[in-house]
Each structure stands twice: as structure tokens, then as C-alpha cells.
Design an enzyme around this catalytic site. Structure first.
Site, PDB file in Angstrom:
ATOM      1  N   ARG A  73       5.907  16.152  30.550  1.00 52.12           N
ATOM      2  CA  ARG A  73       5.430  16.731  31.797  1.00 52.12           C
ATOM      3  C   ARG A  73       6.527  16.853  32.853  1.00 52.12           C
ATOM      4  NH1 ARG A  73       0.253  13.759  33.891  1.00 52.12           N
ATOM      5  NH2 ARG A  73       0.734  12.187  32.334  1.00 52.12           N
ATOM      6  N   TYR A  77       7.595  19.957  35.326  1.00 59.28           N
ATOM      7  CA  TYR A  77       7.682  19.868  36.780  1.00 59.28           C
ATOM      8  C   TYR A  77       9.016  20.408  37.299  1.00 59.28           C
ATOM      9  CZ  TYR A  77       3.710  16.686  36.222  1.00 59.28           C
ATOM     10  OH  TYR A  77       2.501  16.133  35.894  1.00 59.28           O
ATOM     11  N   TYR A  99      -3.498  22.425  43.692  1.00 57.12           N
ATOM     12  CA  TYR A  99      -4.856  21.969  43.992  1.00 57.12           C
ATOM     13  C   TYR A  99      -4.815  20.582  44.621  1.00 57.12           C
ATOM     14  CZ  TYR A  99      -4.645  19.306  39.586  1.00 57.12           C
ATOM     15  OH  TYR A  99      -4.290  18.443  38.576  1.00 57.12           O
ATOM     16  N   HIS A 101      -4.284  17.949  47.619  1.00 58.72           N
ATOM     17  CA  HIS A 101      -3.207  17.879  48.610  1.00 58.72           C
ATOM     18  C   HIS A 101      -1.900  18.095  47.869  1.00 58.72           C
ATOM     19  CE1 HIS A 101      -0.316  16.363  51.469  1.00 58.72           C
ATOM     20  NE2 HIS A 101      -1.262  16.208  52.389  1.00 58.72           N
ATOM     21  N   ILE A 104       0.312  14.877  47.092  1.00 60.70           N
ATOM     22  CA  ILE A 104      -0.269  13.672  46.496  1.00 60.70           C
ATOM     23  C   ILE A 104      -0.399  13.871  44.992  1.00 60.70           C
ATOM     24  CG2 ILE A 104      -2.289  12.155  46.446  1.00 60.70           C
ATOM     25  CD1 ILE A 104      -2.755  12.798  49.363  1.00 60.70           C
ATOM     26  N   ALA A 131      -8.161  14.533  46.381  1.00 53.80           N
ATOM     27  CA  ALA A 131      -9.259  13.877  45.666  1.00 53.80           C
ATOM     28  C   ALA A 131      -9.675  12.603  46.388  1.00 53.80           C
ATOM     29  CB  ALA A 131      -8.830  13.566  44.231  1.00 53.80           C
ATOM     30  N   GLN A 173      -5.733   8.783  37.928  1.00 56.68           N
ATOM     31  CA  GLN A 173      -5.375   9.237  36.584  1.00 56.68           C
ATOM     32  C   GLN A 173      -5.675   8.177  35.518  1.00 56.68           C
ATOM     33  OE1 GLN A 173      -1.458  11.033  36.493  1.00 56.68           O
ATOM     34  NE2 GLN A 173      -1.856  12.244  38.320  1.00 56.68           N
ATOM     35  N   GLY A 211     -14.645  14.452  41.602  1.00 56.60           N
ATOM     36  CA  GLY A 211     -15.228  15.355  42.585  1.00 56.60           C
ATOM     37  C   GLY A 211     -15.591  16.695  41.979  1.00 56.60           C
ATOM     38  N   SER A 242      -8.476  13.961  36.129  1.00 51.22           N
ATOM     39  CA  SER A 242      -9.373  14.036  37.284  1.00 51.22           C
ATOM     40  C   SER A 242     -10.146  12.742  37.497  1.00 51.22           C
ATOM     41  CB  SER A 242     -10.363  15.197  37.115  1.00 51.22           C
ATOM     42  OG  SER A 242      -9.692  16.432  37.015  1.00 51.22           O
ATOM     43  N   THR A 244     -10.993   9.107  38.432  1.00 51.80           N
ATOM     44  CA  THR A 244     -10.459   8.129  39.376  1.00 51.80           C
ATOM     45  C   THR A 244     -11.376   6.916  39.391  1.00 51.80           C
ATOM     46  OG1 THR A 244      -9.546   9.890  40.765  1.00 51.80           O
ATOM     47  CG2 THR A 244      -9.833   7.743  41.789  1.00 51.80           C
TER      48      THR A 244
END
Length: 408
Positions: A73, A77, A99, A101, A104, A131, A173, A211, A242, A244
């Protein structure tokens, strides 16, 4: 390379689109979408993607093409950041959308901004609804009371980060523990459960939170004991980035009365920080206060005789001033015209008072605050701030609103 004092042609703006489809996107971000030369994005739903592509004036690019199942990953990036930077170096005004903030749990945004600034380009980040913000709203949490500790799950494990049993704890995560590529099989999740059980015991509660994104989606808020996190059917539900964990406080922290004295808080006025509403997930040693204790009842009884303080300032401005400030706040291109030549811009606006023109030409927030608010007494007397008072407002006006604090 040292940063330049004169930004080069080309710029980079990084913004967040929030979590819930379009509902979390700010007016400022929408303005940038409509004005950027090129827009690069990573979003999690097709509706936001469609909105970006249909509202952008220039070409759009989906950065998720740089992900792959077996690809490290971090490599993705670096590539995402470099693609945006290359467009900036070409002289484009670039917008990068992420997506949530954009600062973050987002690596390419920070990398691209830092390099752009180092190379002398104008670069800034615009906030978005994260999130965490979404979770605070859905779970009814205030991070100020009793405090909040946040960790990324893998980093929490490999650096042996401490949990605080007397505060809110958030682990991000949890559906990708130890994952460095895009294959979220989460086979190492049991190591996280081991650690939680070691620190808090098998019976402490954990809330699994995701969320809602699309209007048709439902927010996930599932409560488990730590022991229940070992069940296969539970593990299957915790399988994406997603997911948490909210880990509620188990204990209440003791008060340092020596510090209370050193802070000069009068003993007869001091009481504990109110803890209402009660935390439905907290451990048995975490205390809360009632909704209507003696102090709350006294406060409610005073409402019938409440009088607006003489110092209270209400909104007081011409229709033209209200409109121009709203337009400047929501239209980035209009604001650039204003900044390029304030005098000419302001003189072209019809309906402003002379004092409002002066404040706008000064171009400081303090002067704007002063001409857009007034006490009732000043309104009735027709009293306006003087030019000297506007000059005093040239510095940044600091507004502090305390909504949660030690009650004294």
C-alpha cells in the site's frame, strides 16, 4: 529543496469529502471542485464519484487505480502523491479529494502537501468530516469528557501503545490488522483480541462501528464483549478498513485535589465534571450524574426569569454585507477577485454602508466581526464602531466558546 517565499505557478489543495454520500461535503470543497484545473480523488461510493465528475470543470482522475491486491500500500500512496505533484509542476491548480477527513489516516495527502510546499508551490488542506466525527455523533460521545485516546490497530500492537481504562479509546482499521496490501482477510485479528483481553478482561464491552455511506445504508453499531470477538461469525463482520472499535471507559479517574487548589478553583464552587448522559457501554466502575440533580434543577428554574445580558451582540448588518460575506465564503473564485483588489471589489458592491466598506477593504476578520454585530443598546442608539475600533480589529479576533469544561 528550500521552500520559496514566492509560490510558483500551480497549486495543490487537498480536501475531504466526508463519509456519508455528499451530505458531509462542505461548501468550500464543492467550490474547489468547480474551479480546479484537475481533480484527483479516492472516494468510497459511486454517487460521490458521479458528483465530482459532473461538477468538475477540468479532467478528473480516480487514484484508486494505483491500488492492487498484492501491491504494497505504501507504494500506492507514493504513486498517488506523485501523480498529483506532477500536475502541480505542470502549472495546474490541482485538487486532491479523499473520503473522510483528508488528513486522518491518509498518507498521500500529507506527502503531496509537504513536497509541494518544499518545492515552493502554494498548498493547503481543507478539513472534512472524519469517521471519528461520524462516530461521536452516532454514539453520542464527547471526546472532552472523560478524554479520548485513538490508535490505528496495527500500530497499537506493534508499538505496544497503552489503553487508558478511564477514557474513551478508539481503534481504527481493526478489520485490517497487520495488512500491508489490499487483501483484507484479517487473519491476525486474534492478536488484537488477545491484547484487549489482557488489558481490559474478557467481559469488557466493545462497540463495532461503521458509519453509513449511501442514503440506503445503515450505520453499524454492534456491541460485543471482548470474549465474543473470538466467535467466527463476529470476525466475519469485522473485515474492512471501515471497521472501527469504540472501547468505553472501565473506570472513573481520581481527582487531583492538590491541582484543584493550585489552579485557584474555590473549594466551595468545585464539583466533579458532569457525566451526563451516562455511557451505556462503560464498565461498572465508571460513574455518571443524573439528568436533573440539584444544580440542574436550579439552572432550569432560572429560565423563567432569564434576561438577555447587555453585553450580548446580535447579528446586525446590511443585506448587502450579509450577501457579500456569504458569497466570499462559498465562492473561491470570487474571494480571489476580492483579494486581488479589495478597493475595486468593494466599491462595486451596491448597498454597503460606508463603515462596512471600510471593514471589507481592511480585509481582516476582526473588523468584519465588529461591523456585523452589535448590542441592542447600540442598535437603538444608532451607535457604530469607530474607524479606530476597526483598526484595533485588524489582528485576528479570537472567539472562544466553552461548551464542556470543569464546572465551577
Amino acid at each position: 529543496m528550500a521552500s520559496s517565499t514566492h509560490p510558483k505557478r500551480g497549486s495543490l489543495t487537498i480536501a475531504g469529502t466526508g463519509i456519508a454520500t455528499l451530505a458531509h461535503m462542505t461548501l468550500e470543497t464543492v467550490s474547489h471542485i468547480k474551479e480546479a484545473d484537475k481533480v484527483y480523488y479516492i472516494v468510497t461510493d459511486p454517487v460521490t464519484q458521479a458528483f465530482i465528475e459532473e461538477n468538475a470543470k477540468g479532467p478528473t482522475f480516480d487514484l484508486s487505480v494505483y491500488y492492487d491486491a498484492d501491491k504494497y500500500r505504501y507504494t500506492s500512496y507514493v504513486q498517488m502523491a506523485e501523480v498529483m505533484l506532477n500536475a502541480v509542476r505542470e502549472g495546474c491548480n490541482v485538487l486532491g479529494l479523499f473520503y473522510g477527513h483528508p488528513g486522518i489516516f491518509v498518507s498521500p495527502s500529507h506527502r503531496a502537501l509537504a513536497i509541494a510546499r518544499e518545492e515552493g508551490y502554494e498548498a493547503r488542506m481543507l478539513p472534512g468530516v472524519s469517521a471519528e466525527d461520524y462516530m461521536f455523533a452516532d454514539l453520542g460521545l464527547d471526546p472532552a469528557l472523560p478524554g479520548c485516546v485513538c490508535y490505528e490497530a496495527t500500530n497499537f500492537l506493534i508499538r505496544n501503545k497503552p489503553l487508558n481504562p478511564a477514557t474513551h479509546n478508539i481503534l481504527w482499521q481493526v478489520g485490517a490488522v497487520g495488512i500491508t496490501a489490499m487483501d483484507f482477510e484479517n487473519s491476525k485479528f486474534s492478536l488484537l483480541v488477545d491484547r484487549l483481553e489482557r488489558d481490559l478482561g474478557p467481559n469488557h464491552k466493545v462497540v463495532h462501528y461503521v458509519g453509513a455511506v449511501l442514503p440506503q445504508s445503515a450505520t453499524i453499531m454492534e456491541t460485543y464483549t471482548i470474549a465474543e470477538l473470538r466467535k467466527p461469525e463476529v470476525i466475519k463482520r469485522i473485515s474492512t478498513t471501515s471497521s472501527t472499535f469504540y472501547i468505553p471507559p472501565r473506570d472513573s479517574e481520581a481527582i487531583d485535589y492538590d491541582m484543584v487548589a493550585r489552579l485557584g478553583i474555590p473549594p466551595e464552587k468545585y464539583r466533579k465534571i458532569p457525566s451526563y448522559p451516562p455511557n451505556q457501554w462503560a464498565g461498572p466502575n465508571y460513574t455518571s450524574t443524573p439528568a436533573y440533580g440539584p444544580e440542574e434543577k436550579a439552572a432550569v428554574s432560572q429560565l423563567a426569569n432569564h434576561v438577555v445580558p447587555n453585553s450580548y451582540k446580535t447579528l446586525h448588518a446590511s443585506p448587502a454585507m450579509k450577501k457579500v460575506m456569504i458569497d466570499l465564503a462559498t465562492d473561491r473564485s470570487l474571494y480571489k477577485k476580492y483579494e486581488a483588489n479589495r478597493d475595486a471589489f468593494v466599491d462595486a458592491v451596491k448597498g454597503l454602508t460606508e463603515l462596512e466598506k471600510v471593514a471589507l477593504k481592511m480585509g481582516t476578520d476582526g473588523s468584519v466581526y465588529k461591523v456585523m454585530s452589535a448590542t441592542q443598546a447600540d442598535i437603538e442608539l444608532g451607535k457604530e464602531p469607530s474607524i479606530e475600533e476597526l483598526e484595533e480589529g485588524r489582528g485576528r479576533l479570537l472567539l472562544v466558546v466553552i461548551t464542556a469544561a470543569v464546572v465551577v
